[in-house]
Design a protein around this motif. Structure first.
Motif, PDB file in Angstrom:
ATOM      1  N   GLN A  13       0.829  -1.213   0.000  1.00 43.19           N
ATOM      2  CA  GLN A  13       0.000   0.000   0.000  1.00 43.19           C
ATOM      3  C   GLN A  13       0.857   1.253   0.000  1.00 43.19           C
ATOM      4  OE1 GLN A  13      -0.545  -2.660   1.879  1.00 43.19           O
ATOM      5  NE2 GLN A  13      -2.724  -2.977   2.317  1.00 43.19           N
ATOM      6  N   LEU A  16       2.244   1.830  -3.369  1.00 41.47           N
ATOM      7  CA  LEU A  16       1.228   2.314  -4.316  1.00 41.47           C
ATOM      8  C   LEU A  16       0.958   3.801  -4.100  1.00 41.47           C
ATOM      9  CD1 LEU A  16      -0.725   1.456  -6.569  1.00 41.47           C
ATOM     10  CD2 LEU A  16      -2.464   1.180  -4.810  1.00 41.47           C
ATOM     11  N   LEU A  19       3.745   5.806  -5.511  1.00 41.70           N
ATOM     12  CA  LEU A  19       3.669   5.860  -6.967  1.00 41.70           C
ATOM     13  C   LEU A  19       2.616   6.861  -7.423  1.00 41.70           C
ATOM     14  CD1 LEU A  19       3.937   2.054  -7.846  1.00 41.70           C
ATOM     15  CD2 LEU A  19       5.644   3.815  -8.299  1.00 41.70           C
ATOM     16  N   THR A  23       3.405  10.165  -9.568  1.00 42.37           N
ATOM     17  CA  THR A  23       2.783  10.359 -10.880  1.00 42.37           C
ATOM     18  C   THR A  23       2.090  11.712 -10.951  1.00 42.37           C
ATOM     19  OG1 THR A  23       2.439   7.978 -10.953  1.00 42.37           O
ATOM     20  CG2 THR A  23       1.279   9.284 -12.577  1.00 42.37           C
ATOM     21  N   LYS A  48      10.426   6.022  -9.223  1.00 42.71           N
ATOM     22  CA  LYS A  48       9.247   5.156  -9.370  1.00 42.71           C
ATOM     23  C   LYS A  48       9.651   3.731  -9.742  1.00 42.71           C
ATOM     24  CE  LYS A  48       5.576   6.696 -11.695  1.00 42.71           C
ATOM     25  NZ  LYS A  48       4.902   7.407 -12.800  1.00 42.71           N
ATOM     26  N   ALA A  49      10.588   3.635 -10.687  1.00 40.21           N
ATOM     27  CA  ALA A  49      11.038   2.295 -11.090  1.00 40.21           C
ATOM     28  C   ALA A  49      11.655   1.576  -9.901  1.00 40.21           C
ATOM     29  CB  ALA A  49      12.048   2.412 -12.234  1.00 40.21           C
ATOM     30  N   ILE A  52       8.970   0.170  -7.631  1.00 41.81           N
ATOM     31  CA  ILE A  52       8.352  -1.061  -8.142  1.00 41.81           C
ATOM     32  C   ILE A  52       9.310  -2.235  -8.011  1.00 41.81           C
ATOM     33  CG2 ILE A  52       7.365  -2.178 -10.177  1.00 41.81           C
ATOM     34  CD1 ILE A  52       6.436   0.516 -11.136  1.00 41.81           C
TER      35      ILE A  52
END
Lengths: 69, 186, 608
Positions: A13, A16, A19, A23, A48-49, A52
């Motif tokens: 969470q 997310l 991210l 964004t 961001k990468a 992930i």
């Protein structure tokens, strides 16, 4: 065979949320004409990468697993 | 089948071998997408076409990121042997992925008029979205197979296929993390 | 049987893909059938259909849908025609396939030398000549890239590290079965009239060439897929499947060379896929990557292409270095001199190979500022290469050399590659390169590197491991005749080419100025002499496989693991997991033991 998936303790969470925020920031930067936008967008994309790869894909698992000698 | 890779005891556990292979595949694919990004900057510099739809870009990006999260939940559920939850989240991931593809398709339909393939930006746009969408669609096929098997409990003992499919999905997402600003924002 | 299934699957895939493409084309308001775009789109479907038919479905994919996979029943010789996952079967499949391709491409070379034997257009016109030249180059490059890694990387590497197979046996079979579609595409290209771009396929010429060029793109793309899958498999195998005690510094140098080659392969091969994809898109989808009039850039093609294809030169030569060092140590009966330096040199070549590609482009109009850095990085790479030579020479020094056939080929590699390498330093020099670009000097240089180095290494490896692979010995006498015949023929062909090049003989032309005729005649004679030498090899290879005397387990007295088990090795390679105790180069030390193959209670699982 033991299943070593560490999704159990995953910070899904939080990742997310990070991210989504990043964004949003990207979108705002992209919509304006500001100097240094390219560098900022590149930096955000890398972050961001990394989120992930680390939080979703558990890069640590594979690095730990195949360390040898 | 005469795989005898299991006949002798191995120093390394199978899951580690599998993960190593999967990550090397990602590394290899990273080179492909780096090459595509390099092509994009080589041909276009830091220009972006004004006709790309910022709204669609933001929406499909958010959807793809969200689908990575649902995929993670599916992997989590599979690793704890929870078929129903795993199937539910795989469904969600599939649906979000399908919406993403639909979004790209809509963009393509617009692009044929706004910046066709015979223009500089169009050439790069179709290459980037096309190769990425190809990976998304193969990912959707994997996810569909996983969903079918997960519902039938075929991964109760060994959740590696779910892990592999979901990791591939995340990887496709990582690619888009770089493609989104390169196509829409810069 | 499974090949038939594969062909049917491929045909069905093509039909489905073509139907889809035609539907898309007609819905976009175009003519439904157009051979290039339909074929390009349908190729992926045909490829999938072929793979599914040839064995992926029966032995593997059925399991994804909850069905039982078919039992594998092929035995004996039929295994070599089936989707077999044994790395030893796959190694032999690779060896035979690529030797076949080598001889085919050699016949094209004979045709070229026939045409060039005399001044004027003798047997083929300029277009046909360029088609033959392109097919010769493409097929030879495929052989050089895939033959040694595919054959010996598969067959020998797992045994050398004490494993029972590769890490992913089914993927391994798949990477081999991606090769027949390459052959089909090349054949289609030949039947469609070929292509005149050479194996480099420079845009924009490659975008404008006939449909044969499209099949060349598809063939290269498909071989790239096969290489990537195979290379990942090798890297994972070497990293994770080494036997207990097989530390990084105890690995045979041949394993190191294949490992480094595989790293190069899985990283850089993506770029040839990208280059081919962009050409295909320019040909069929109306994109303008390489069309300068519409804003594209032909230089972009060369950058992407050479970013793969220069590292590919090291993919071709590093396995030969590994074989050479391995053979030199074995047949000199001395430990490999400077083992760690040799490994470092391999890693150094690997790293530097990523930053030298633009030395192919000194005359192509790229920014002049790029010339000096690429000159420097290219000449830098001769340092690790020189280290490899020093390790070989240090091993030979004061040794009691056994001049067996494989050793002759290893020495041949050293001799030929020295010439190829030194002329490479000339060509890396910008002023010299500007003079010699596109002349026979370049042709001679890369044939000394790839044929004189890589292919001599391939033959050395074939003579060396043939007894292990087949359980039979090759004729020593015929082997020696072959070596000297090939060595003399090779040098007689390519040494004069340096001079021809300096006199201004251009490459890729069917005709030349009359004053070069006598030199060209001599080169052609050398070429035919070289070509006939392979008849001896073929006879020796086939006859020995069928009728040769049985080979002992270790005919060469080598210490690496593959020679400690019977010839040919049993299905599971080792009866108990080997325990490696020291490096495999303990020649001259009677107490040295490389590995314990029969330890008691060996069934313990050591999991980290």
């Amino acid at each position: 065979m033991t299943i070593l998936t560490s999704a159990r303790e995953s910070p899904g969470q939080a990742a997310l949320l990070a991210l989504a925020v990043l964004t949003g920031v990207e979108y705002v930067i992209g919509g304006r004409d500001i100097t240094g936008a390219f560098a900022m967008l590149t930096l955000i994309a890398v972050v961001k990468a990394a989120v992930i790869v680390i939080a979703f894909m558990h890069l640590a698992n594979v690095l730990r697993g195949s360390a040898d000698d | 089948m005469t795989d005898h890779a299991t006949q002798l005891p191995h120093v390394t556990p199978r899951i580690t071998i599998n993960r190593a292979g999967l990550w090397l595949f990602f590394l290899s694919e990273t080179m492909l997408f780096s090459g595509i990004l390099a092509t994009r900057f080589s041909l276009l510099g830091t220009e972006v076409h004004e006709d790309v739809s910022q709204t669609i870009g933001l929406v499909i990006t958010s959807i793809l990121l969200a689908s990575s999260y649902t995929a993670l939940r599916a992997e989590h559920a599979a690793s704890s042997g929870d078929r129903a939850t795993c199937a539910k989240y795989l469904w969600l991931t599939l649906a979000l992925g399908a919406v993403f593809v639909a979004g790209v398709a809509y963009e393509w339909a617009e692009a044929f008029d706004a910046f066709p393939a015979s223009t500089e930006f169009g050439t790069v746009f179709f290459l980037m979205t096309g190769v990425h969408a190809f990976h998304v669609i193969t990912g959707l096929i994997f996810l569909a197979i996983l969903l079918n098997n997960a519902r039938l409990g075929r991964y109760d003992d060994d959740a590696w296929p779910v892990e592999a499919g979901v990791k591939y999905w995340h990887f496709v997402d990582v690619v888009w993390v770089f493609f989104y600003p390169a196509l829409y924002l810069i | 049987m499974n090949i038939l299934r594969g062909l049917v699957g491929g045909a069905l895939g093509y039909v489905v893909g073509a139907g889809l493409m035609m539907a898309i084309r007609s819905s976009a308001g175009g003519r439904a059938w157009e051979v290039e775009s339909v074929t390009a789109g349908a190729w992926l479907f045909a490829l999938s259909g072929w793979l599914l038919g040839v064995g992926v479905w029966r032995y593997w994919a059925r399991g994804w849908f909850g069905r039982d996979v078919a039992p594998y029943t092929a035995t004996g010789g039929r295994r070599y025609l089936d989707f077999d996952t044994d790395h030893k079967v796959i190694g032999i499949q690779y060896l035979v396939t690529f030797l076949g391709m080598f001889f085919m491409a050699g016949l094209f070379a004979m045709l070229m030398r026939w045409e060039l034997m005399g001044n004027g257009e003798d047997i083929v016109g300029p277009d046909q000549y360029n088609s033959i030249m392109s097919l010769h180059g493409t097929m030879m490059v495929f052989v050089a890239v895939a033959a040694t890694v595919g054959a010996f990387g598969n067959y020998v590497v797992p045994i050398m590290i004490g494993a029972d197979d590769m890490a992913f046996p089914k993927l391994n079979a798949m990477s081999y079965w991606l090769v027949p579609p390459v052959l089909i595409a090349l054949t289609a290209s030949f039947l469609a009239g070929g292509y005149d771009t050479g194996w480099t396929g420079y845009a924009p010429l490659s975008v404008q060439s006939d449909v044969g060029g499209l099949f060349f793109n598809l063939a290269f793309f498909t071989l790239g897929l096969s290489s990537i899958v195979g290379a990942i498999n090798i890297v994972v195998t070497v990293v994770t499947m080494r036997a207990e005690g097989m530390t990084w510094t105890r690995m045979p140098i041949f394993v190191w060379s294949i490992f480094v080659t595989a790293i190069l392969s899985f990283i850089f091969t993506q770029f040839i896929g990208l280059a081919m994809l962009m050409v295909v898109l320019d040909r069929t989808a109306g994109t303008i990557f390489f069309d300068p009039a519409a804003g594209g850039s032909p230089l972009l093609y060369q950058h992407v292409f050479w970013f793969y294809s220069h590292p590919a030169v090291y993919i071709m030569i590093l396995p030969a270095f590994g074989i050479t060092l391995e053979l030199v140590s074995t047949f000199t009966r001395k430990p490999l001199f400077g083992y760690k330096w040799a490994v470092g040199a391999l890693l150094g070549i690997m790293s530097l190979s990523a930053v030298v590609w633009a030395h192919h482009m000194f005359t192509s109009g790229m920014a002049e500022a790029l010339r000096k850095p690429f000159l420097a990085s290219t000449e830098l790479i001769s340092i690790p290469t020189g280290l490899i030579f020093l390790c070989a020479l240090g091993t030979l020094w004061l040794g009691k050399i056994r001049f067996e056939v494989p050793m002759l080929f290893a020495l041949g590699v050293l001799f030929n590659f020295l010439i190829g390498g030194i002329t490479g330093v000339f060509l890396a020099d910008v002023p010299v390169d500007i003079q010699l670009q596109d002349t026979y000097f370049v042709v001679a240089h890369f044939h000394y590197v790839i044929l004189g180095g890589g292919i001599f290494g391939l033959f050395g490896a074939t003579y060396y491991w043939f007894p292990k692979m087949t359980g039979r010995s090759m004729s020593d006498r015929l082997g020696k005749v072959h070596f000297w015949w090939m060595m003399i023929g090779f040098n007689a062909t390519f040494l004069p080419m340096f001079i021809l090049g300096m006199q201004g003989m251009n490459r890729r032309v069917a005709d030349y100025s009359p004053d070069l005729e006598s030199a060209n005649f001599a080169v052609s004679m050398g070429g035919f002499f070289l070509g006939t030498s392979f008849v001896i090899f073929l006879f020796n290879f086939i006859w020995s496989w069928a009728r040769g005397p049985a080979a002992p387990a270790d005919p060469w007295g080598s210490l690496t693991l593959e020679w400690q088990i019977p010839s040919p090795p049993p299905h599971e390679n080792f009866t108990s997991p080997p325990l490696v105790l020291s490096d495999p180069y303990g020649y001259g030390d009677p107490d040295s033991v490389h590995a314990d193959l029969a330890r008691d209670g060996a069934k313990t699982v050591v999991e980290k």
